[in-house]
Design a protein around this motif. Structure first.
Motif, PDB file in Angstrom:
ATOM      1  N   GLN A 261      -0.086  -4.051  -3.255  1.00  0.00           N
ATOM      2  CA  GLN A 261      -1.036  -3.121  -2.637  1.00  0.00           C
ATOM      3  C   GLN A 261      -1.517  -3.646  -1.296  1.00  0.00           C
ATOM      4  OE1 GLN A 261      -3.968  -2.670  -5.694  1.00  0.00           O
ATOM      5  NE2 GLN A 261      -2.672  -1.371  -6.951  1.00  0.00           N
ATOM      6  N   LYS A 262      -0.560  -4.184  -0.558  1.00  0.00           N
ATOM      7  CA  LYS A 262      -0.869  -4.721   0.764  1.00  0.00           C
ATOM      8  C   LYS A 262       0.387  -4.616   1.615  1.00  0.00           C
ATOM      9  CE  LYS A 262      -3.359  -8.400   1.014  1.00  0.00           C
ATOM     10  NZ  LYS A 262      -3.820  -9.818   0.958  1.00  0.00           N
ATOM     11  N   ALA A 263       0.210  -4.237   2.877  1.00  0.00           N
ATOM     12  CA  ALA A 263       1.343  -4.093   3.783  1.00  0.00           C
ATOM     13  C   ALA A 263       1.103  -4.958   5.009  1.00  0.00           C
ATOM     14  CB  ALA A 263       1.522  -2.634   4.200  1.00  0.00           C
ATOM     15  N   THR A 264       2.192  -5.523   5.543  1.00  0.00           N
ATOM     16  CA  THR A 264       2.120  -6.297   6.778  1.00  0.00           C
ATOM     17  C   THR A 264       3.096  -5.713   7.770  1.00  0.00           C
ATOM     18  OG1 THR A 264       3.795  -7.850   5.992  1.00  0.00           O
ATOM     19  CG2 THR A 264       1.490  -8.392   5.531  1.00  0.00           C
ATOM     20  N   GLY A 265       2.867  -5.985   9.040  1.00  0.00           N
ATOM     21  CA  GLY A 265       3.769  -5.448  10.037  1.00  0.00           C
ATOM     22  C   GLY A 265       3.254  -5.687  11.440  1.00  0.00           C
ATOM     23  N   ARG A 266       3.773  -4.961  12.402  1.00  0.00           N
ATOM     24  CA  ARG A 266       3.378  -5.074  13.805  1.00  0.00           C
ATOM     25  C   ARG A 266       3.321  -3.676  14.419  1.00  0.00           C
ATOM     26  NH1 ARG A 266       2.638  -8.636  17.667  1.00  0.00           N
ATOM     27  NH2 ARG A 266       3.057  -8.076  19.844  1.00  0.00           N
ATOM     28  N   LEU A 267       2.273  -3.496  15.199  1.00  0.00           N
ATOM     29  CA  LEU A 267       2.070  -2.225  15.889  1.00  0.00           C
ATOM     30  C   LEU A 267       1.977  -2.503  17.380  1.00  0.00           C
ATOM     31  CD1 LEU A 267       1.358   0.835  15.992  1.00  0.00           C
ATOM     32  CD2 LEU A 267      -1.039   0.149  15.766  1.00  0.00           C
ATOM     33  N   GLU A 268       2.756  -1.785  18.165  1.00  0.00           N
ATOM     34  CA  GLU A 268       2.691  -1.833  19.615  1.00  0.00           C
ATOM     35  C   GLU A 268       2.543  -0.413  20.122  1.00  0.00           C
ATOM     36  OE1 GLU A 268       6.134  -3.789  21.052  1.00  0.00           O
ATOM     37  OE2 GLU A 268       5.619  -5.752  20.198  1.00  0.00           O
ATOM     38  N   ALA A 269       1.571  -0.199  21.002  1.00  0.00           N
ATOM     39  CA  ALA A 269       1.306   1.162  21.477  1.00  0.00           C
ATOM     40  C   ALA A 269       0.863   1.122  22.926  1.00  0.00           C
ATOM     41  CB  ALA A 269       0.232   1.838  20.620  1.00  0.00           C
TER      42      ALA A 269
END
Length: 878
Positions: A261-269
């Protein structure tokens, strides 16, 4: 008989056919019923809470058609126009070839564990479902399915499935479909691929947006590319999505281990129009960072430990922010948001009568908390700022560097209520040294340095009621070497609003000159101002006074957007020797002007505005009452006058201003003086009349002009008229020397840096007269019994002159000399023999008594004196 038997056989055959037909009809009817009953039981065993099947039709060669299937107690799932195709072998094996459903309408709920629930049926997203999922068919197609999907914590999603196809083999189940989903945030389209195990457990689920599109509810359109996939065997959820919109671009890569119940990642905007997020963020910006999305404790929470953001060209009321950057951490959810990190911005502010350029702020330890109701901002230590230039009503100053902005204790620096759009700012700027350049409206610059006062700012405001800020100042100091001034002890309070200055109460304890011998003594300044509505003009009062309170200048007036006016009053300044002296107000003149007494007053007006020539108009009135002083060997008393000023700066008077002087002692006594003058543009002093009474006569000048902008010696010629000889002789300082007659002449006076000087002054008798020398104490050089002393004593006792002149020169503050020249005779001396006299009235009467024929003839004069003495009776006076 035979006929009767035939009839019986016919009847029996007819009944048999009828019974067969009835059996066939009953079987057909029973088959639909049995099929409906069997399908109902199968769906109930599958886990659906309630089943209702209507309009079942068996069509030979086309299979079975079912008009409507309702699942659930409240018809949570409805299937319309379903068709099952099969042959005899399929029926014997208990399965069908295909099942086509034209339309489905269903309500599906997803719980916190990610499982789906529809009409009581529970489908686990991991492992195997609670009930067997195997369907007795080879292929399932669905024309359109409308699904209302409820997700925990994110709100409802409306899903439309078109052209869904499910193929089932012994290896498992494969599902394809076109998906259209609508949420409060967006509307997306794409393709769905799913694989299930033979037992019905979900293996992979992929949503492909390669041809997808997104449209947010506020009308912003964009293209979405990428995919999102659930990989059950490897317990992973992964996504790689890209958003392209006319003014924004974003890339999202996310990975989640199923069950954590946990997500990891990368966001670029990046965005060229941040109004997508908020109307206030109108400009370009970009953001990047590694994130963690956690929904274990309830609604999803997002955190970014390496968040970096840059915003450009942000516009607010009265402020423009070309650049803003943030580096730090963010934790946020639907309910609240917290930022911890470093903030840096460059800005420009334009407020009424105030413009700030090059405003830079560096906040290395900032914390921001925000939720749906409020926003709070803290900062640990100093936020360091600088201002390149300030423009206050046309006066420019800058730069101001290394300013520290900090909070008061543990209170937030800023609190903003999002419900009623109001907030409060509390800030301290500690006292610190500064050095800046100040430029006036004419472009002339001067440097200032010193210590800025400690500043405490308490501001509150709202979108509805505007801004109000209270600014308290404590103990500042400003030094200007250009004008040799120091101002210290600046304290007070200023209240400003978004409309401008509301009120002010300021005190400057000391304003002093840095000159070794200052023109004016240290003074204090007090200012009070208050805005008046509805006209929105500022009413103010100001006072300047010296330490002893001898000099008190008051200014009262008002100012508005179109201009203003002030009335100036200098309360009577009264001088008394040894009590209130000129040195107490003007130390530089303490040795120049001594024994000052009398009274000085001033009143004036200053008007400024768009309609005034040059922006400012002023006038005033000066009163001098019984002023007396001594300077450069002169003593002035009884100076009186009223002077009308047409302009205070440059100083300019009305024509024909008049001053009177009772006495002016400048080596000679001048009385009842009067001057008529005009000062123009602070430089041109025009004297149209200047006269005094002197020795019973009159001393006056012709008109002349002094150029005060060109310092140097000035020669003024005084004309003497009708001066009495006797009084002039008394001024010469020789005891007992008197005379009859009047004198006329000219007295050139030089005004120089060292004082007043007289050069080549000459007075001449207007007619014949008499000189008499009868001292009470005869000088030593005349007490002798020699012939020359006797001659002088007798000649001057009654000297009748027909020519008489006085020449004098000297410094009014120093020595002077006066020369007397006369021709005539003493009728009682040598029978009136002509005599020529020349002697210095400031020294001994040395001279020279000579005959009218000139020098060198004194021997003949002596011979005459000897004969006269012989013929004189013995008792005659000597």
């Amino acid at each position: 008989m035979a006929q009767s038997a035939r009839k019986r056989i016919y009847r029996a055959a007819l009944w048999a056919v009828a019974c067969l037909c009835l059996f066939l009809v009953a079987g057909f009817l029973a088959s639909s019923f049995l099929l409906r009953m069997g399908l109902t039981q199968a769906l109930l065993r599958a886990g659906f809470e309630q089943v209702d099947i209507q309009r079942v039709q068996i069509q030979w060669g086309e299979g079975v058609r079912i008009g409507r299937i309702a699942l659930g107690r409240a018809d949570e799932a409805l299937l319309f126009d379903s068709t099952a195709r099969f042959d005899l072998s399929d029926i014997l094996e208990g399965r069908v070839q295909s099942l086509d459903i034209r339309r489905i309408q269903a309500d599906v709920a997803a719980d916190a564990e990610g499982s789906l629930n529809v009409a009581g049926y529970h489908l686990a997203m991991q492992g195997q479902s609670d009930q067997p999922f195997f369907l007795p068919l080879d292929r399932l197609t669905i024309g359109t399915a409308h699904i209302a999907l409820s997700l925990t914590g994110t709100g409802p999603v409306e899903v439309t499935v078109d052209d869904a196809a499910l193929e089932q083999t012994v290896k498992g189940t494969h599902l394809t479909a076109a998906i259209h989903a609508k949420h409060d945030l967006a509307v997306i389209e794409g393709g769905l691929l799913a694989n299930l195990s033979p037992t019905g457990a979900l293996q992979t689920l992929r949503f492909d947006l390669a041809q997808g599109a997104m449209q947010a509810q506020d009308g912003v359109e964009g293209r979405v590319e990428g995919w999102a996939m659930l990989d059950v065997p490897h317990s992973r959820i992964e996504a790689d999505l890209r958003l392209d919109a006319p003014s924004a671009h974003a890339t999202l890569r996310v990975s989640n281990k199923v069950g954590e119940q946990k997500a990891t990642g990368r966001l670029e905007a990046t965005s060229t129009d941040l109004a997508l997020l908020s109307p206030m963020l109108a400009g370009a910006g970009e953001m990047a960072g590694e994130f963690v999305l956690d929904w274990a404790e309830g609604p999803p929470t997002a955190s970014m430990d390496t968040l970096s953001a840059q915003l450009r060209d942000l516009g607010f009321e009265g402020m423009h922010i070309p650049f803003l950057s943030y580096e730090g951490r963010m934790v946020g959810s639907q309910q609240d948001l917290r930022l911890d990190g470093a903030l840096m911005l460059d800005a420009e502010a334009v407020l009424p009568d105030l413009r700030l350029d090059g405003l830079h702020l560096d906040a290395p330890a900032i914390a921001i908390e925000a939720n749906r109701h409020s926003l709070r901002l803290w900062h640990e230590g100093c936020m360091v700022g600088r201002i390149t230039q300030m423009d206050v009503s046309g006066y420019k100053a800058g730069p101001l560097q290394d300013m520290c902005f900090k909070t008061q204790g543990s209170d937030p620096l800023l609190v903003w209520d999002l419900d009623d759009q109001s907030g409060r700012l509390d800030m301290i700027v500690p006292s610190h040294a500064f050095a800046l350049d100040v430029q006036n409206k004419a472009g002339k610059s001067q440097s200032l340095e010193g210590t800025l006062p400690q500043i405490i700012v308490a501001a509150n405001g709202s979108v509805k009621n505007g801004l109000t800020a209270s600014i308290d100042l404590f103990d500042g100091q400003v030094i200007s070497d250009d004008v040799a001034l120091v101002a210290s002890g600046l304290s007070g309070q200023v209240v400003v609003t978004d409309k401008g200055l509301q009120s002010a109460a300021l005190t400057l304890e000391k304003l002093a000159s840095l000159d070794p011998m200052p023109v004016w003594a240290p003074v204090s300044l007090e200012v009070k101002a208050e805005s008046k509505e509805p006209d929105e003009f500022l009413v103010f009062e100001a006072w300047i006074s010296d330490i002893l309170g001898l000099f008190v200048l008051e200014a009262k007036g008002q100012s508005g957007s179109e201009g203003g006016a002030a009335h100036l009053t200098l309360y009577p300044v009264k001088f008394l020797p040894d009590v209130a002296e000129i040195g107490d107000i003007a130390p530089a003149y303490a040795d120049v002007l001594t024994n000052v007494s009398g009274q000085f007053e001033f009143a004036g007006d200053v008007v400024w505005g768009r309609k005034e020539a040059g922006g400012v108009r002023s006038n005033g009135h000066v009163s001098l009452t019984d002023v007396a002083f001594e300077t450069s060997g002169m003593a002035v008393s009884g100076l009186n006058g009223e002077i009308a000023l047409r302009s205070l700066w440059p100083l300019d008077t009305a024509p024909d201003q008049r001053l009177t002087i009772d006495q002016l002692m400048a080596g000679v006594l001048l009385q009842k003086g009067e001057a008529v003058f005009q000062l123009t543009d602070n430089t041109q002093l025009s004297i149209s009349d200047l006269h005094f009474s002197l020795a019973g006569g009159r001393l006056y000048t012709d008109s002349f002009i002094m150029d005060l902008s060109r310092p140097g010696d000035l020669v003024v010629v005084l004309n003497a008229e009708g001066v009495r000889v006797t009084e002039v002789m008394m001024m010469g300082g020789v005891d007992g020397l008197t005379g009859d007659g009047l004198l006329n002449g000219r007295v050139p006076v030089t005004l120089a840096a060292g004082g007043l000087k007289v050069e080549d002054a000459r007075l001449e008798a207007t007619d014949n007269g008499v000189l008499r020398y009868n001292p009470g104490d005869v000088p030593g050089f005349l007490q002798g019994e020699d012939m020359r002393s006797q001659m002088l004593r007798q000649a001057l006792q009654n000297f009748h002159y027909n020519v008489l002149s006085l020449s004098f020169a000297g410094d009014f503050a120093g020595s002077q000399s006066m020369q007397l020249a006369a021709r005539g005779a003493n009728p009682d001396f040598l029978d009136g023999h002509p005599i020529e006299l020349n002697f210095n009235l400031q020294g001994a009467l040395v001279g020279a008594v000579e005959s009218a024929m000139g020098a060198g003839r004194s021997q003949s004069l002596e011979s005459l004196f000897k004969r006269a003495q012989k013929d004189k009776p013995a008792d005659s006076p000597q």
